[in-house]
Write an enzyme that holds these catalytic residues in place. Structure first.
Site, PDB file in Angstrom:
ATOM      1  N   LYS A  58      84.237  36.507 -29.074  1.00  0.00           N
ATOM      2  CA  LYS A  58      82.839  36.930 -28.884  1.00  0.00           C
ATOM      3  C   LYS A  58      82.488  38.060 -29.839  1.00  0.00           C
ATOM      4  O   LYS A  58      81.446  38.044 -30.498  1.00  0.00           O
ATOM      5  CB  LYS A  58      82.620  37.357 -27.423  1.00  0.00           C
ATOM      6  CG  LYS A  58      82.642  36.194 -26.442  1.00  0.00           C
ATOM      7  CD  LYS A  58      82.708  36.608 -24.969  1.00  0.00           C
ATOM      8  CE  LYS A  58      82.823  35.358 -24.088  1.00  0.00           C
ATOM      9  NZ  LYS A  58      82.921  35.632 -22.651  1.00  0.00           N
ATOM     10  N   GLN A 102      83.683  40.532 -18.698  1.00  0.00           N
ATOM     11  CA  GLN A 102      84.521  39.332 -18.745  1.00  0.00           C
ATOM     12  C   GLN A 102      85.166  39.094 -17.376  1.00  0.00           C
ATOM     13  O   GLN A 102      85.764  39.999 -16.795  1.00  0.00           O
ATOM     14  CB  GLN A 102      85.588  39.474 -19.837  1.00  0.00           C
ATOM     15  CG  GLN A 102      86.404  38.224 -20.083  1.00  0.00           C
ATOM     16  CD  GLN A 102      85.595  37.051 -20.658  1.00  0.00           C
ATOM     17  OE1 GLN A 102      84.581  37.240 -21.322  1.00  0.00           O
ATOM     18  NE2 GLN A 102      86.038  35.841 -20.388  1.00  0.00           N
ATOM     19  N   ASP A 125      75.005  37.206 -19.471  1.00  0.00           N
ATOM     20  CA  ASP A 125      75.733  36.108 -18.834  1.00  0.00           C
ATOM     21  C   ASP A 125      74.828  35.327 -17.888  1.00  0.00           C
ATOM     22  O   ASP A 125      75.201  34.237 -17.440  1.00  0.00           O
ATOM     23  CB  ASP A 125      76.908  36.668 -18.022  1.00  0.00           C
ATOM     24  CG  ASP A 125      78.243  36.474 -18.710  1.00  0.00           C
ATOM     25  OD1 ASP A 125      78.395  35.462 -19.415  1.00  0.00           O
ATOM     26  OD2 ASP A 125      79.120  37.330 -18.524  1.00  0.00           O
TER      27      ASP A 125
HETATM   28  N1  GUN Z   1      85.046  33.929 -17.811  1.00  0.00           N
HETATM   29  C1  GUN Z   1      85.026  32.581 -18.014  1.00  0.00           C
HETATM   30  N2  GUN Z   1      83.816  32.197 -18.443  1.00  0.00           N
HETATM   31  C2  GUN Z   1      83.058  33.307 -18.522  1.00  0.00           C
HETATM   32  C3  GUN Z   1      81.713  33.544 -18.913  1.00  0.00           C
HETATM   33  O1  GUN Z   1      80.947  32.651 -19.274  1.00  0.00           O
HETATM   34  N3  GUN Z   1      81.314  34.837 -18.859  1.00  0.00           N
HETATM   35  C4  GUN Z   1      82.128  35.831 -18.457  1.00  0.00           C
HETATM   36  N4  GUN Z   1      81.642  37.067 -18.411  1.00  0.00           N
HETATM   37  N5  GUN Z   1      83.378  35.646 -18.077  1.00  0.00           N
HETATM   38  C5  GUN Z   1      83.831  34.390 -18.121  1.00  0.00           C
END
Ligand code: GUN
Length: 312
Positions: A58, A102, A125
Protein backbone atom coordinates in the site's frame (compact mmCIF):
# COMPACT_ATOMS: atom_id res chain seq x y z
CA UNK A 1 -26.80 -29.81 -34.26
CA UNK A 2 -23.52 -28.75 -32.75
CA UNK A 3 -23.46 -26.26 -29.92
CA UNK A 4 -20.94 -23.46 -29.92
CA UNK A 5 -18.86 -23.44 -26.77
CA UNK A 6 -16.77 -20.30 -26.43
CA UNK A 7 -13.92 -20.00 -23.98
CA UNK A 8 -14.43 -17.77 -20.98
CA UNK A 9 -13.13 -14.23 -20.91
CA UNK A 10 -10.40 -13.74 -18.31
CA UNK A 11 -11.07 -10.50 -16.42
CA UNK A 12 -7.58 -9.09 -16.01
CA UNK A 13 -7.44 -7.36 -12.63
CA UNK A 14 -3.84 -6.28 -13.09
CA UNK A 15 -4.66 -4.43 -16.32
CA UNK A 16 -7.76 -2.79 -14.82
CA UNK A 17 -5.84 -1.78 -11.69
CA UNK A 18 -3.17 -0.31 -13.98
CA UNK A 19 -5.79 1.82 -15.76
CA UNK A 20 -7.21 3.07 -12.47
CA UNK A 21 -3.75 3.89 -11.11
CA UNK A 22 -2.80 5.88 -14.19
CA UNK A 23 -6.05 7.86 -13.92
CA UNK A 24 -5.29 8.48 -10.26
CA UNK A 25 -1.72 9.61 -10.92
CA UNK A 26 -3.17 12.28 -13.23
CA UNK A 27 -5.69 13.28 -10.56
CA UNK A 28 -2.96 13.54 -7.91
CA UNK A 29 -0.96 15.74 -10.26
CA UNK A 30 -4.01 17.98 -10.79
CA UNK A 31 -4.52 18.18 -7.00
CA UNK A 32 -0.88 19.19 -6.59
CA UNK A 33 -1.42 22.00 -9.11
CA UNK A 34 -4.41 23.14 -7.07
CA UNK A 35 -2.21 23.22 -3.96
CA UNK A 36 -2.61 19.96 -2.05
CA UNK A 37 -1.16 16.46 -1.96
CA UNK A 38 -3.47 13.59 -0.87
CA UNK A 39 -2.06 11.84 2.21
CA UNK A 40 -2.57 8.39 3.73
CA UNK A 41 -1.64 7.21 7.23
CA UNK A 42 -1.40 3.46 7.74
CA UNK A 43 -1.48 1.88 11.18
CA UNK A 44 0.05 -1.59 11.39
CA UNK A 45 -0.04 -3.14 14.85
CA UNK A 46 2.45 -5.87 15.76
CA UNK A 47 4.22 -8.17 13.36
CA UNK A 48 1.71 -10.22 11.37
CA UNK A 49 3.65 -11.26 8.24
CA UNK A 50 0.66 -11.16 5.83
CA UNK A 51 -0.34 -7.70 7.11
CA UNK A 52 3.25 -6.45 6.77
CA UNK A 53 3.27 -7.54 3.12
CA UNK A 54 -0.08 -5.84 2.38
CA UNK A 55 0.90 -2.62 4.13
CA UNK A 56 4.27 -2.39 2.40
CA UNK A 57 2.50 -2.76 -0.90
CA UNK A 58 0.00 0.00 0.00
CA UNK A 59 2.77 2.41 0.97
CA UNK A 60 4.76 1.59 -2.17
CA UNK A 61 1.74 2.25 -4.41
CA UNK A 62 1.20 5.64 -2.71
CA UNK A 63 4.77 6.52 -3.71
CA UNK A 64 4.16 5.48 -7.33
CA UNK A 65 1.09 7.72 -7.59
CA UNK A 66 2.54 10.76 -5.82
CA UNK A 67 0.36 10.28 -2.73
CA UNK A 68 1.98 11.21 0.60
CA UNK A 69 2.05 8.29 3.04
CA UNK A 70 3.27 7.53 6.53
CA UNK A 71 3.35 4.34 8.56
CA UNK A 72 2.68 3.93 12.25
CA UNK A 73 3.83 0.59 13.66
CA UNK A 74 2.99 0.26 17.36
CA UNK A 75 3.92 -3.05 19.01
CA UNK A 76 1.34 -5.83 19.54
CA UNK A 77 1.20 -4.83 23.22
CA UNK A 78 -0.31 -1.41 22.39
CA UNK A 79 -3.55 -0.61 24.24
CA UNK A 80 -6.88 0.45 22.75
CA UNK A 81 -6.46 3.82 24.53
CA UNK A 82 -3.05 4.40 22.94
CA UNK A 83 -4.44 3.56 19.51
CA UNK A 84 -7.42 5.87 20.08
CA UNK A 85 -4.96 8.68 20.86
CA UNK A 86 -3.04 7.97 17.65
CA UNK A 87 -6.26 8.00 15.59
CA UNK A 88 -7.34 11.28 17.24
CA UNK A 89 -4.03 12.90 16.30
CA UNK A 90 -4.39 11.70 12.68
CA UNK A 91 -8.01 12.90 12.54
CA UNK A 92 -6.74 16.38 13.44
CA UNK A 93 -3.93 16.49 10.86
CA UNK A 94 -4.59 18.65 7.80
CA UNK A 95 -2.19 16.74 5.52
CA UNK A 96 -3.74 13.34 6.32
CA UNK A 97 -6.78 12.54 4.15
CA UNK A 98 -7.02 8.82 4.79
CA UNK A 99 -6.48 6.65 7.87
CA UNK A 100 -6.16 2.91 7.41
CA UNK A 101 -5.98 0.54 10.35
CA UNK A 102 -4.72 -2.78 9.03
CA UNK A 103 -6.84 -5.69 10.27
CA UNK A 104 -6.84 -8.03 12.07
CA UNK A 105 -5.82 -6.31 15.30
CA UNK A 106 -4.58 -8.21 18.38
CA UNK A 107 -7.46 -9.78 20.36
CA UNK A 108 -7.10 -7.39 23.32
CA UNK A 109 -7.74 -4.33 21.13
CA UNK A 110 -11.35 -3.14 20.77
CA UNK A 111 -11.54 -3.17 16.96
CA UNK A 112 -15.07 -1.73 16.63
CA UNK A 113 -14.30 1.15 18.96
CA UNK A 114 -11.18 1.96 17.01
CA UNK A 115 -12.84 1.79 13.58
CA UNK A 116 -15.59 4.09 14.86
CA UNK A 117 -12.99 6.57 16.11
CA UNK A 118 -11.69 7.25 12.60
CA UNK A 119 -13.54 10.30 11.31
CA UNK A 120 -15.86 9.15 8.50
CA UNK A 121 -14.33 11.70 6.09
CA UNK A 122 -10.92 9.97 6.49
CA UNK A 123 -12.20 6.39 6.59
CA UNK A 124 -10.62 5.15 3.35
CA UNK A 125 -11.49 1.54 4.22
CA UNK A 126 -15.19 2.42 4.30
CA UNK A 127 -15.59 0.47 7.56
CA UNK A 128 -17.09 3.25 9.72
CA UNK A 129 -20.82 2.70 10.43
CA UNK A 130 -21.58 6.12 8.90
CA UNK A 131 -19.98 5.08 5.60
CA UNK A 132 -21.52 1.59 5.76
CA UNK A 133 -24.88 3.31 6.30
CA UNK A 134 -24.36 5.69 3.38
CA UNK A 135 -23.59 2.72 1.12
CA UNK A 136 -26.69 0.89 2.30
CA UNK A 137 -28.80 4.03 1.79
CA UNK A 138 -27.80 4.04 -1.87
CA UNK A 139 -25.67 7.20 -1.91
CA UNK A 140 -23.84 7.48 -5.26
CA UNK A 141 -20.46 5.70 -5.18
CA UNK A 142 -18.74 8.93 -6.34
CA UNK A 143 -19.79 10.63 -3.13
CA UNK A 144 -18.94 8.00 -0.54
CA UNK A 145 -15.98 6.07 0.83
CA UNK A 146 -16.87 2.42 0.31
CA UNK A 147 -14.88 -0.74 1.14
CA UNK A 148 -12.04 -1.30 -1.33
CA UNK A 149 -12.42 -4.95 -2.32
CA UNK A 150 -16.12 -4.79 -3.27
CA UNK A 151 -15.54 -1.40 -4.92
CA UNK A 152 -12.83 -3.13 -6.97
CA UNK A 153 -15.28 -5.88 -7.96
CA UNK A 154 -17.70 -3.22 -9.23
CA UNK A 155 -14.90 -1.56 -11.24
CA UNK A 156 -14.02 -4.91 -12.85
CA UNK A 157 -17.66 -5.51 -13.82
CA UNK A 158 -18.18 -1.94 -15.04
CA UNK A 159 -14.96 -1.64 -17.03
CA UNK A 160 -15.48 -5.12 -18.54
CA UNK A 161 -19.01 -4.05 -19.60
CA UNK A 162 -20.69 -6.91 -17.77
CA UNK A 163 -24.33 -6.03 -17.32
CA UNK A 164 -25.49 -5.91 -13.70
CA UNK A 165 -28.93 -4.31 -13.99
CA UNK A 166 -31.68 -6.90 -13.91
CA UNK A 167 -29.24 -9.79 -13.43
CA UNK A 168 -29.24 -12.32 -10.62
CA UNK A 169 -26.17 -12.02 -8.41
CA UNK A 170 -25.23 -14.42 -5.65
CA UNK A 171 -22.67 -13.39 -3.07
CA UNK A 172 -21.14 -16.25 -1.10
CA UNK A 173 -19.82 -14.85 2.18
CA UNK A 174 -21.27 -12.24 4.55
CA UNK A 175 -18.23 -10.47 5.98
CA UNK A 176 -18.34 -6.75 6.75
CA UNK A 177 -15.26 -6.25 4.57
CA UNK A 178 -16.46 -8.01 1.41
CA UNK A 179 -19.74 -9.95 1.34
CA UNK A 180 -22.16 -7.43 2.89
CA UNK A 181 -20.84 -4.32 1.09
CA UNK A 182 -20.59 -6.26 -2.22
CA UNK A 183 -24.27 -7.21 -1.84
CA UNK A 184 -25.19 -3.57 -1.15
CA UNK A 185 -23.27 -2.34 -4.20
CA UNK A 186 -24.89 -4.95 -6.46
CA UNK A 187 -28.36 -4.02 -5.15
CA UNK A 188 -27.60 -0.35 -5.77
CA UNK A 189 -26.59 -1.30 -9.33
CA UNK A 190 -30.04 -2.95 -9.75
CA UNK A 191 -29.06 -6.61 -9.58
CA UNK A 192 -31.32 -9.09 -7.78
CA UNK A 193 -29.05 -10.22 -4.97
CA UNK A 194 -28.92 -13.29 -2.74
CA UNK A 195 -26.32 -13.62 0.01
CA UNK A 196 -25.25 -17.15 0.95
CA UNK A 197 -22.96 -18.21 3.78
CA UNK A 198 -21.74 -21.20 5.79
CA UNK A 199 -25.24 -21.94 7.15
CA UNK A 200 -27.05 -21.72 3.80
CA UNK A 201 -29.00 -24.88 2.93
CA UNK A 202 -28.64 -26.25 -0.62
CA UNK A 203 -26.21 -23.53 -1.62
CA UNK A 204 -25.58 -25.04 -5.05
CA UNK A 205 -29.25 -24.68 -6.03
CA UNK A 206 -28.99 -20.94 -5.31
CA UNK A 207 -25.64 -20.32 -7.00
CA UNK A 208 -26.80 -22.20 -10.11
CA UNK A 209 -29.42 -19.47 -10.65
CA UNK A 210 -26.81 -16.72 -10.68
CA UNK A 211 -25.67 -14.68 -13.66
CA UNK A 212 -22.94 -13.23 -11.43
CA UNK A 213 -21.31 -15.23 -8.63
CA UNK A 214 -19.11 -13.45 -6.09
CA UNK A 215 -17.16 -16.01 -4.06
CA UNK A 216 -15.79 -14.61 -0.79
CA UNK A 217 -15.73 -17.42 1.73
CA UNK A 218 -12.04 -18.21 2.08
CA UNK A 219 -12.21 -21.93 1.20
CA UNK A 220 -9.95 -23.17 -1.58
CA UNK A 221 -11.91 -24.36 -4.59
CA UNK A 222 -15.25 -24.32 -2.74
CA UNK A 223 -17.29 -23.32 -5.79
CA UNK A 224 -17.40 -26.36 -8.07
CA UNK A 225 -18.50 -26.57 -11.71
CA UNK A 226 -21.81 -28.15 -10.59
CA UNK A 227 -22.61 -25.00 -8.60
CA UNK A 228 -22.35 -22.62 -11.55
CA UNK A 229 -24.65 -21.87 -14.47
CA UNK A 230 -22.71 -22.20 -17.77
CA UNK A 231 -21.85 -18.75 -19.06
CA UNK A 232 -22.12 -17.01 -15.67
CA UNK A 233 -19.62 -14.37 -14.59
CA UNK A 234 -17.51 -15.53 -11.64
CA UNK A 235 -15.73 -13.09 -9.35
CA UNK A 236 -13.29 -14.94 -7.11
CA UNK A 237 -12.27 -13.01 -4.00
CA UNK A 238 -10.54 -15.95 -2.30
CA UNK A 239 -6.79 -16.07 -1.65
CA UNK A 240 -5.98 -19.45 -0.22
CA UNK A 241 -2.55 -21.08 -0.19
CA UNK A 242 -2.81 -24.79 -1.00
CA UNK A 243 0.08 -26.90 0.18
CA UNK A 244 -0.88 -30.55 -0.27
CA UNK A 245 -0.29 -32.80 -3.25
CA UNK A 246 -3.93 -33.96 -3.02
CA UNK A 247 -5.23 -30.40 -3.47
CA UNK A 248 -2.82 -29.75 -6.33
CA UNK A 249 -4.03 -32.94 -8.07
CA UNK A 250 -7.67 -32.14 -7.41
CA UNK A 251 -7.69 -28.55 -8.63
CA UNK A 252 -4.81 -28.37 -11.12
CA UNK A 253 -4.44 -31.83 -12.74
CA UNK A 254 -1.86 -31.73 -15.52
CA UNK A 255 -1.12 -28.02 -14.97
CA UNK A 256 2.67 -27.77 -15.35
CA UNK A 257 2.86 -24.07 -14.43
CA UNK A 258 1.02 -24.63 -11.15
CA UNK A 259 3.11 -27.71 -10.36
CA UNK A 260 6.34 -25.79 -10.95
CA UNK A 261 5.18 -22.95 -8.64
CA UNK A 262 4.04 -25.49 -6.05
CA UNK A 263 7.36 -27.33 -6.11
CA UNK A 264 9.37 -24.14 -5.92
CA UNK A 265 7.51 -22.59 -2.97
CA UNK A 266 5.82 -25.57 -1.33
CA UNK A 267 2.40 -23.99 -1.98
CA UNK A 268 0.39 -22.18 -4.63
CA UNK A 269 -2.29 -19.53 -4.23
CA UNK A 270 -5.82 -20.28 -5.35
CA UNK A 271 -9.20 -18.71 -4.89
CA UNK A 272 -12.57 -19.98 -3.66
CA UNK A 273 -13.43 -21.31 -7.10
CA UNK A 274 -12.44 -24.63 -8.68
CA UNK A 275 -10.80 -24.00 -12.10
CA UNK A 276 -13.36 -26.48 -13.52
CA UNK A 277 -16.05 -23.88 -12.70
CA UNK A 278 -14.05 -21.13 -14.43
CA UNK A 279 -13.89 -23.37 -17.51
CA UNK A 280 -17.69 -23.31 -17.97
CA UNK A 281 -18.11 -19.62 -17.04
CA UNK A 282 -18.62 -16.76 -19.47
CA UNK A 283 -16.01 -14.62 -17.72
CA UNK A 284 -14.00 -14.90 -14.52
CA UNK A 285 -11.37 -13.22 -12.39
CA UNK A 286 -8.26 -15.41 -11.96
CA UNK A 287 -6.32 -15.87 -8.72
CA UNK A 288 -3.80 -14.39 -8.60
CA UNK A 289 -4.29 -11.47 -10.99
CA UNK A 290 -7.98 -10.73 -10.45
CA UNK A 291 -9.76 -8.94 -7.61
CA UNK A 292 -6.65 -8.79 -5.41
CA UNK A 293 -4.99 -6.37 -7.80
CA UNK A 294 -7.93 -3.96 -7.45
CA UNK A 295 -8.00 -3.67 -3.66
CA UNK A 296 -4.94 -1.45 -3.39
CA UNK A 297 -5.95 0.57 -6.45
CA UNK A 298 -9.30 1.29 -4.79
CA UNK A 299 -7.59 2.27 -1.53
CA UNK A 300 -5.61 4.80 -3.55
CA UNK A 301 -8.85 5.91 -5.24
CA UNK A 302 -10.50 6.39 -1.84
CA UNK A 303 -7.53 8.41 -0.56
CA UNK A 304 -7.66 10.74 -3.57
CA UNK A 305 -11.46 10.93 -3.25
CA UNK A 306 -11.30 11.67 0.50
CA UNK A 307 -8.83 14.48 -0.18
CA UNK A 308 -11.11 15.94 -2.86
CA UNK A 309 -14.37 15.59 -0.87
CA UNK A 310 -12.84 17.11 2.28
CA UNK A 311 -11.88 20.19 0.28
CA UNK A 312 -15.12 20.42 -1.72
N1 GUN B 1 -7.17 -6.82 6.21
C1 GUN B 1 -7.59 -7.59 5.16
N2 GUN B 1 -8.22 -6.83 4.26
C2 GUN B 1 -8.20 -5.57 4.72
C3 GUN B 1 -8.69 -4.34 4.21
O1 GUN B 1 -9.29 -4.24 3.14
N3 GUN B 1 -8.46 -3.26 5.00
C4 GUN B 1 -7.82 -3.34 6.18
N4 GUN B 1 -7.66 -2.23 6.89
N5 GUN B 1 -7.36 -4.47 6.68
C5 GUN B 1 -7.54 -5.57 5.94
Amino acid sequence: MSSIVSSPIVLDGIAIAGQIKSELAAEVEAARERGYVPGLAVILVGEVPASQIYVRSKVKTCGELGIYSEMHTPPASVTTEELLALVASLNARENIDGILIQLPLPAHVDTSRLLEAVMPEKDVDGFHPVNAGRLLSGSPMEEILAPCTPAGIMEILRRSKIQIRGKRAVVIGRSNIVGKPAAAMLINASATVTVCHSQTADLGAITREADIVVAAIGKAGFVSAEMVKPGATIIDVGMNPISTEAELQKFFPGNATRRAAFEKRGSTLMGDVDPAAFAISGAYTPVPGGVGALTIAMLMANTVKAARLRRA
